[in-house]
Design a protein around this motif. Structure first.
Motif, PDB file in Angstrom:
ATOM      1  N   PHE A 264      40.685  51.215  26.432  1.00  0.00           N
ATOM      2  CA  PHE A 264      39.239  51.966  26.363  1.00  0.00           C
ATOM      3  C   PHE A 264      39.026  53.279  26.854  1.00  0.00           C
ATOM      4  N   TYR A 265      40.149  53.756  27.840  1.00  0.00           N
ATOM      5  CA  TYR A 265      39.880  54.979  28.382  1.00  0.00           C
ATOM      6  C   TYR A 265      40.864  55.974  27.769  1.00  0.00           C
ATOM      7  N   TYR A 277      33.094  55.011  28.697  1.00  0.00           N
ATOM      8  CA  TYR A 277      33.821  53.991  29.557  1.00  0.00           C
ATOM      9  C   TYR A 277      34.446  54.776  30.914  1.00  0.00           C
ATOM     10  N   MET A 390      29.295  47.989  30.429  1.00  0.00           N
ATOM     11  CA  MET A 390      30.870  48.025  30.006  1.00  0.00           C
ATOM     12  C   MET A 390      31.192  46.747  29.141  1.00  0.00           C
ATOM     13  N   THR A 394      31.741  46.297  24.433  1.00  0.00           N
ATOM     14  CA  THR A 394      32.867  45.781  24.155  1.00  0.00           C
ATOM     15  C   THR A 394      33.217  44.343  23.378  1.00  0.00           C
ATOM     16  N   LEU A 402      39.254  44.125  29.266  1.00  0.00           N
ATOM     17  CA  LEU A 402      38.176  45.069  29.905  1.00  0.00           C
ATOM     18  C   LEU A 402      38.149  44.588  31.360  1.00  0.00           C
TER      19      LEU A 402
END
Length: 473
Positions: A264-265, A277, A390, A394, A402
């Motif tokens: 995600f990052y 994120y 968040m 997603t 996550l």
């Protein structure tokens, strides 16, 4: 077959329960009541037992259950110096115990929740309830026979190697993501759950204080064992599997699960959302840093000068603070959502949290300390708001990954906070008792600034739930 009969109906899978909370959610709340009550009483009992053992060792039987030495002002009195040693060693052993519960579980916390995207959620509930039950049984034996405190750390080490309660947290949030729709529905579900948790912690803390005062330590710990056994039975026989097969990710090698936690990052797949994120997980890290160790620090603060509180008063204060926070989660969240966005609620929460720490730092009387829960009312909302934003960004098949990344960050926060703030507290006792709370207020300011930057620079894109095509015959 008529044309009308062949007409496809678009059905939102996650909306099959509408915007309401079905029986699966209420089963989760039932599980929470027993599991968190067990965990809360366990926390208060073991923390105060450690100080009891330090008093017994250092004071050599003198004034073990008395606050007279704590309340004394003659700093040249040898017993005064001994009591300072009790405070410092209690903080040290609590740090060791907390680290034993968290450090070994880093790998398990990073892998198991991500694997649940492949195999389902239920196993994530079974592992931590079983591990906690084993630890509480060993704690009860240690207290009954008054074995050395090192065995408390060993018990926590064994539980920690299985992921500790952080695997349970990940299971809860993944479970909620499975049974709710992104946006308002999920935000309410997460916030009501965390508010209910605080109410549960409130009542348990209040009961624990009086329980310990009048019944000692063994009976409260055996109560924890009974409560957690009921929670274990609920997991085994009642909690359903919620991660449907059509939403499960494909099975992948173990090393890929580590990659999923960070994608995600770092991944180009999320290039359009990556900065969002990164800002949110950074805000979450600092927010957890300010919250994860608060109860332990407050207990040390209240046990020492100038308050010298007994067990029941510590439980009463904890009940007051958690009750006001739970009130915000259960009662105020709906009207707040009607007036503010999730990110604005998080900003407001960070400001109130910082204010509560400043007030706590300068509290010199019981009355001022009891005013702390008032600004702390909104303090916990920033964490569920960040999680909800968040999660809403997603896809369904990546919710486990996550929350694996979120809980891994939570574990790192707990490790960092335990070492950092216990060290600051014990090192500044002779200078200013409340100094550690000023440091925490500064971290709240950092969260406030990060969330302001997010609000000004990012647009949240909600990931819509999958649609199923149903043909009627």
């Amino acid at each position: 077959m008529s044309n009308n009969e062949k007409k496809p109906l678009l059905k939102d899978k996650d909306n099959s329960n509408g915007s309401k909370f079905g029986y699966k959610y209420f089963l989760l709340l039932l599980l929470m009541i027993f599991f968190y009550s067990s965990m809360a009483i366990n926390f208060y009992t073991i923390s105060q037992w450690i100080q009891y053992m330090m008093r017994k060792q250092i004071l050599q039987g003198k004034n073990i259950n008395s606050t007279s030495v704590c309340q004394g002002t003659n700093q040249s009195d040898p017993e005064y110096a001994q009591y300072k040693q009790v405070e410092q060693k209690t903080a040290l052993w609590q740090m060791f115990n907390s680290l034993a519960s968290t450090v070994p579980g880093l790998i398990a916390t990073a892998i198991l929740p991500s694997i649940s995207d492949n195999i389902g959620r239920k196993s994530l509930f079974i592992i931590p309830t079983t591990a906690l039950l084993m630890k509480q049984i060993s704690y009860a034996l240690i207290m009954y026979y008054e074995w050395d405190i090192i065995w408390v750390v060993v018990s926590s080490l064994v539980e920690g190697s299985l992921g500790s309660i952080y695997i349970y947290f990940s299971a809860v949030y993944s479970y909620i993501a499975d049974i709710t729709t992104p946006g308002r529905h999920r935000t309410l579900a997460i916030t009501i759950y965390e508010g209910s948790f605080l109410i549960c912690f409130t009542l348990s803390g209040l009961a624990a204080g009086y329980f310990i005062e009048f019944k000692g330590y063994v009976i409260p710990m055996m109560t924890c064992v009974c409560l957690n056994f009921i929670a274990w039975c609920i997991v085994i026989f009642l909690i359903p599997e919620t991660h449907d097969k059509q939403n499960r990710a494909k099975k992948v090698p173990m090393c890929i699960h580590f990659k999923r936690v960070t994608e995600f990052y770092t991944s180009r797949v999320f290039s359009g959302k990556r900065s969002a994120y990164i800002l949110l997980i950074t805000a979450y890290f600092v927010a957890e840093l300010t919250s994860s160790h608060r109860s332990s620090l407050e207990m040390l603060y209240q046990l020492g000068k100038p308050f010298c509180w007994p067990s029941e008063e510590i439980g009463l204060f904890s009940a007051a603070r958690h009750a006001t926070e739970g009130f915000a989660g259960l009662v105020l969240i709906a009207p707040l959502k009607n007036c503010f966005s999730e990110i604005n609620i998080a900003v407001l929460s960070a400001a109130f949290n910082g204010g509560s720490y400043v007030l706590e730092a300068f509290a010199k009387t019981d009355l001022i300390l009891y005013l702390v829960p008032i600004p702390a009312t909104f303090s916990f909302l920033m964490i569920p708001m960040i999680k909800s934003i968040m999660s809403s960004m997603t896809p369904a098949d990546k919710q486990g990954s996550l929350f694996s990344s979120i809980i891994t960050v939570q574990v790192l926060c707990t490790i960092t906070a335990t070492f950092l703030f216990n060290t600051i507290y014990s090192s500044t006792l002779s200078i200013f008792h409340g100094f550690v709370f000023l440091v925490l207020a500064g971290f709240c300011g950092v969260v406030f600034m990060i969330l302001i930057i997010f609000a000004k620079t990012q647009t949240v894109e909600i990931e819509e739930p999958k649609l199923e095509r149903i043909v009627t015959n």
